[in-house]
Design a protein around this motif. Structure first.
Motif, PDB file in Angstrom:
ATOM      1  N   THR A 188       6.820 116.812  40.073  1.00 21.47           N
ATOM      2  CA  THR A 188       6.049 118.178  40.491  1.00 21.47           C
ATOM      3  C   THR A 188       4.630 117.761  40.252  1.00 21.47           C
ATOM      4  O   THR A 188       3.656 118.046  41.013  1.00 21.47           O
ATOM      5  N   ALA A 189       4.295 116.965  39.108  1.00 17.86           N
ATOM      6  CA  ALA A 189       3.005 116.702  38.865  1.00 17.86           C
ATOM      7  C   ALA A 189       2.424 115.620  40.050  1.00 17.86           C
ATOM      8  O   ALA A 189       1.172 115.675  40.379  1.00 17.86           O
ATOM      9  N   LEU A 190       3.066 114.746  40.212  1.00 20.20           N
ATOM     10  CA  LEU A 190       2.825 113.682  41.195  1.00 20.20           C
ATOM     11  C   LEU A 190       2.784 113.881  42.563  1.00 20.20           C
ATOM     12  O   LEU A 190       2.195 113.112  43.441  1.00 20.20           O
ATOM     13  N   TYR A 191       3.550 115.014  42.900  1.00 22.00           N
ATOM     14  CA  TYR A 191       3.857 115.356  44.377  1.00 22.00           C
ATOM     15  C   TYR A 191       2.445 115.212  45.291  1.00 22.00           C
ATOM     16  O   TYR A 191       2.485 114.803  46.490  1.00 22.00           O
ATOM     17  N   PRO A 192       1.360 115.812  44.679  1.00 25.72           N
ATOM     18  CA  PRO A 192      -0.059 115.889  45.631  1.00 25.72           C
ATOM     19  C   PRO A 192      -0.503 114.535  45.907  1.00 25.72           C
ATOM     20  O   PRO A 192      -0.785 114.320  46.917  1.00 25.72           O
ATOM     21  N   VAL A 193      -0.055 113.454  44.962  1.00 24.43           N
ATOM     22  CA  VAL A 193      -0.330 112.130  45.311  1.00 24.43           C
ATOM     23  C   VAL A 193       0.462 111.568  46.430  1.00 24.43           C
ATOM     24  O   VAL A 193       0.032 110.815  47.512  1.00 24.43           O
ATOM     25  N   VAL A 194       1.542 111.926  46.296  1.00 25.08           N
ATOM     26  CA  VAL A 194       2.642 111.341  47.440  1.00 25.08           C
ATOM     27  C   VAL A 194       2.265 112.015  48.991  1.00 25.08           C
ATOM     28  O   VAL A 194       2.073 111.365  49.815  1.00 25.08           O
ATOM     29  N   SER A 195       1.757 113.445  48.935  1.00 20.73           N
ATOM     30  CA  SER A 195       1.405 114.243  49.955  1.00 20.73           C
ATOM     31  C   SER A 195      -0.133 113.543  50.448  1.00 20.73           C
ATOM     32  O   SER A 195      -0.047 113.340  51.696  1.00 20.73           O
ATOM     33  N   TRP A 196      -1.051 113.267  49.588  1.00 17.98           N
ATOM     34  CA  TRP A 196      -2.291 112.635  50.026  1.00 17.98           C
ATOM     35  C   TRP A 196      -2.074 111.303  50.601  1.00 17.98           C
ATOM     36  O   TRP A 196      -2.675 110.976  51.732  1.00 17.98           O
ATOM     37  N   ALA A 197      -1.175 110.291  49.850  1.00 19.64           N
ATOM     38  CA  ALA A 197      -1.115 108.972  50.593  1.00 19.64           C
ATOM     39  C   ALA A 197      -0.301 108.976  51.788  1.00 19.64           C
ATOM     40  O   ALA A 197      -0.529 108.197  52.792  1.00 19.64           O
ATOM     41  N   HIS A 198       0.556 109.956  51.931  1.00 23.24           N
ATOM     42  CA  HIS A 198       1.598 110.198  53.257  1.00 23.24           C
ATOM     43  C   HIS A 198       0.563 110.489  54.442  1.00 23.24           C
ATOM     44  O   HIS A 198       0.341 109.820  55.565  1.00 23.24           O
ATOM     45  N   VAL A 199      -0.744 111.414  53.957  1.00 22.84           N
ATOM     46  CA  VAL A 199      -1.643 111.722  55.398  1.00 22.84           C
ATOM     47  C   VAL A 199      -2.691 110.428  55.356  1.00 22.84           C
ATOM     48  O   VAL A 199      -3.048 110.347  56.345  1.00 22.84           O
ATOM     49  N   LYS A 200      -3.088 109.883  54.337  1.00 27.35           N
ATOM     50  CA  LYS A 200      -3.971 108.890  54.274  1.00 27.35           C
ATOM     51  C   LYS A 200      -3.714 107.484  54.952  1.00 27.35           C
ATOM     52  O   LYS A 200      -4.237 106.914  55.758  1.00 27.35           O
ATOM     53  N   PHE A 201      -2.312 107.073  54.649  1.00 31.17           N
ATOM     54  CA  PHE A 201      -2.022 105.802  54.936  1.00 31.17           C
ATOM     55  C   PHE A 201      -0.762 105.803  56.001  1.00 31.17           C
ATOM     56  O   PHE A 201      -0.329 104.782  56.485  1.00 31.17           O
ATOM     57  N   LYS A 202      -0.376 107.009  56.379  1.00 28.33           N
ATOM     58  CA  LYS A 202       0.631 107.267  57.330  1.00 28.33           C
ATOM     59  C   LYS A 202       2.233 106.333  56.885  1.00 28.33           C
ATOM     60  O   LYS A 202       2.832 105.920  57.831  1.00 28.33           O
ATOM     61  N   ILE A 203       2.390 106.344  55.780  1.00 27.16           N
ATOM     62  CA  ILE A 203       3.530 105.904  55.337  1.00 27.16           C
ATOM     63  C   ILE A 203       4.599 107.050  54.652  1.00 27.16           C
ATOM     64  O   ILE A 203       4.045 108.006  54.239  1.00 27.16           O
ATOM     65  N   GLY A 204       5.880 106.884  55.119  1.00 22.57           N
ATOM     66  CA  GLY A 204       6.777 107.984  54.545  1.00 22.57           C
ATOM     67  C   GLY A 204       6.805 108.302  53.311  1.00 22.57           C
ATOM     68  O   GLY A 204       6.566 107.461  52.464  1.00 22.57           O
ATOM     69  N   LYS A 205       7.075 109.508  53.171  1.00 20.37           N
ATOM     70  CA  LYS A 205       7.086 110.131  51.627  1.00 20.37           C
ATOM     71  C   LYS A 205       8.273 109.556  50.731  1.00 20.37           C
ATOM     72  O   LYS A 205       7.879 109.165  49.482  1.00 20.37           O
ATOM     73  N   GLY A 206       9.170 109.074  51.253  1.00 21.81           N
ATOM     74  CA  GLY A 206      10.247 108.310  50.620  1.00 21.81           C
ATOM     75  C   GLY A 206       9.692 107.075  50.054  1.00 21.81           C
ATOM     76  O   GLY A 206      10.114 106.691  48.767  1.00 21.81           O
ATOM     77  N   LYS A 207       9.090 106.303  50.852  1.00 23.35           N
ATOM     78  CA  LYS A 207       8.512 105.006  50.554  1.00 23.35           C
ATOM     79  C   LYS A 207       7.438 105.130  49.332  1.00 23.35           C
ATOM     80  O   LYS A 207       7.549 104.270  48.476  1.00 23.35           O
ATOM     81  N   ILE A 208       6.556 105.946  49.706  1.00 24.63           N
ATOM     82  CA  ILE A 208       5.523 106.319  48.701  1.00 24.63           C
ATOM     83  C   ILE A 208       6.073 106.753  47.378  1.00 24.63           C
ATOM     84  O   ILE A 208       5.808 106.316  46.143  1.00 24.63           O
ATOM     85  N   SER A 209       7.128 107.537  47.533  1.00 17.78           N
ATOM     86  CA  SER A 209       7.733 108.101  46.002  1.00 17.78           C
ATOM     87  C   SER A 209       8.323 106.706  45.321  1.00 17.78           C
ATOM     88  O   SER A 209       8.457 106.400  44.168  1.00 17.78           O
TER      89      SER A 209
END
Length: 354
Positions: A47-68
């Motif tokens: 829950t605490a880190l998910y905003p980082v996942v969302s930001w990286a997903h939009v910024k780098f166009k990488i799937g959320k699963g890979k970022i996680s």
């Protein structure tokens, strides 16, 4: 009579169904009980880190699963490094200490005369260290039972610390799985909340999410920052066992006590063994570290909901008493979320009456 018979049959059927459900729930709870704390802590991290996942997903166009997965992998590495360092250091130090004692090469340096000026324990500490520096074998024989108790307590603490790191690693892996399936997890929580509370389910889920992030950022985040700042000062002051002292500073900060309490023994130590200039600079740095929460907490904690410090303190202490180091983190978050939900429930009741 027929109505009474139908009622009796329905009551018996209802009792059997409730009993069957209760048995299944208890059975499932017993099976999952060893993992509940790890899963809860993994959910908090996610829950605490998910905003980082969302930001990286939009910024780098990488799937959320890979970022996680990347975040979880980095977290595991960051936890493995101190675990390996502590394990290796304890093994090496223990081996050297045992070998030195057996061949008689181990020696304790004579204490500085300034140790006598320490408050309360100065005279006794100086006498003990002086005796140990001149005849360590007699000290071991004289205080053998006390040394065994101290060694047992240290071993217990180190074992608990190592177990805590392993729990953190498992929870980090679980957090990666949660973040990779965050949308499904949130939908499930909303459905359960709606089932329990009706139309307020979604708003209560959002409140819980914001509270978790607020506590993690404003309490645990501040404690980690203060621990790192303290570690920097310890490094320049050449203090041994920096990692353990940093951990102690972080734990004291999480339970809402001034970190200066954990740093006070180090301040006395530096004044005893180092120059006055170094000791004064270290003292000033420790005061800055301890007072930094006055700046950091309003910045980080204000992003979420306001939570009384007493709630966080009780949650941290109760969680630590119940489940050790991991419970310290989980307890503060769980009690804070419960408090916020309780306040929201009271507000909703007041609005309905008004």
């Amino acid at each position: 009579m027929k109505l009474e018979g139908n009622f009796s049959n329905q009551a018996i059927d209802a009792f059997i169904k409730i009993a069957a459900i209760a048995v299944l729930v208890f059975w499932c709870f017993s099976i999952l009980r060893p993992f509940i704390l790890l899963v809860v802590w993994g959910g908090i991290i996610a829950t605490a880190l998910y905003p980082v996942v969302s930001w990286a997903h939009v910024k780098f166009k990488i799937g959320k699963g890979k970022i996680s997965g990347i975040l979880a992998f980095i977290g595991v590495l960051l936890l493995l490094i101190p675990l390996i360092a502590i394990s290796t250091g304890l093994y090496t130090s223990g081996s050297e200490l045992l070998a030195g004692y057996q061949d008689g090469s181990i020696a304790i340096p004579k204490p500085d005369i300034s140790m006598k000026d320490w408050p309360v324990i100065g005279e006794r500490a100086y006498a003990f260290v002086s005796h140990a520096s001149s005849n360590i074998e007699s000290v071991v024989l004289k205080y053998g039972d006390e040394l065994k108790i101290v060694a047992s307590n240290i071993a217990s603490f180190v074992g608990s610390l190592g177990g805590g790191f392993i729990q953190f690693i498992i929870s980090t892996i679980i957090a990666g799985a949660f973040m990779a399936n965050a949308d499904k997890c949130e939908r499930a929580f909303v459905l359960v909340a709606r089932r329990l509370t009706g139309e307020q389910g979604e708003s209560l889920t959002t409140l819980s999410k914001n509270t978790v992030r607020s506590v993690v950022q404003g309490v645990i985040g501040v404690a980690v920052i203060q621990s790192i700042m303290a570690g920097v000062g310890m490094f320049f002051a050449d203090i041994p066992a920096i990692g353990l002292w940093m951990l102690l500073v972080m734990l004291v900060a999480i339970i809402q006590l001034p970190p200066i309490l954990a740093l006070l023994p180090l301040i006395i130590y530096v004044f005893s063994v180092d120059t006055t200039t170094t000791a004064v600079l270290f003292l000033i740095w420790c005061i800055l570290v301890s007072g930094s929460d006055a700046i950091l907490k309003p910045i980080l904690l204000s992003r979420g909901t306001n939570i009384p410090m007493l709630v966080i303190l009780l949650g941290a202490l109760g969680g630590m008493a119940m489940s050790g180091i991991v419970g310290l983190f989980v307890g503060a978050v769980v009690l804070s979320v419960t408090y916020q939900l309780f306040v929201a429930w009271l507000d909703s009741e007041a609005k309905e009456e008004g």
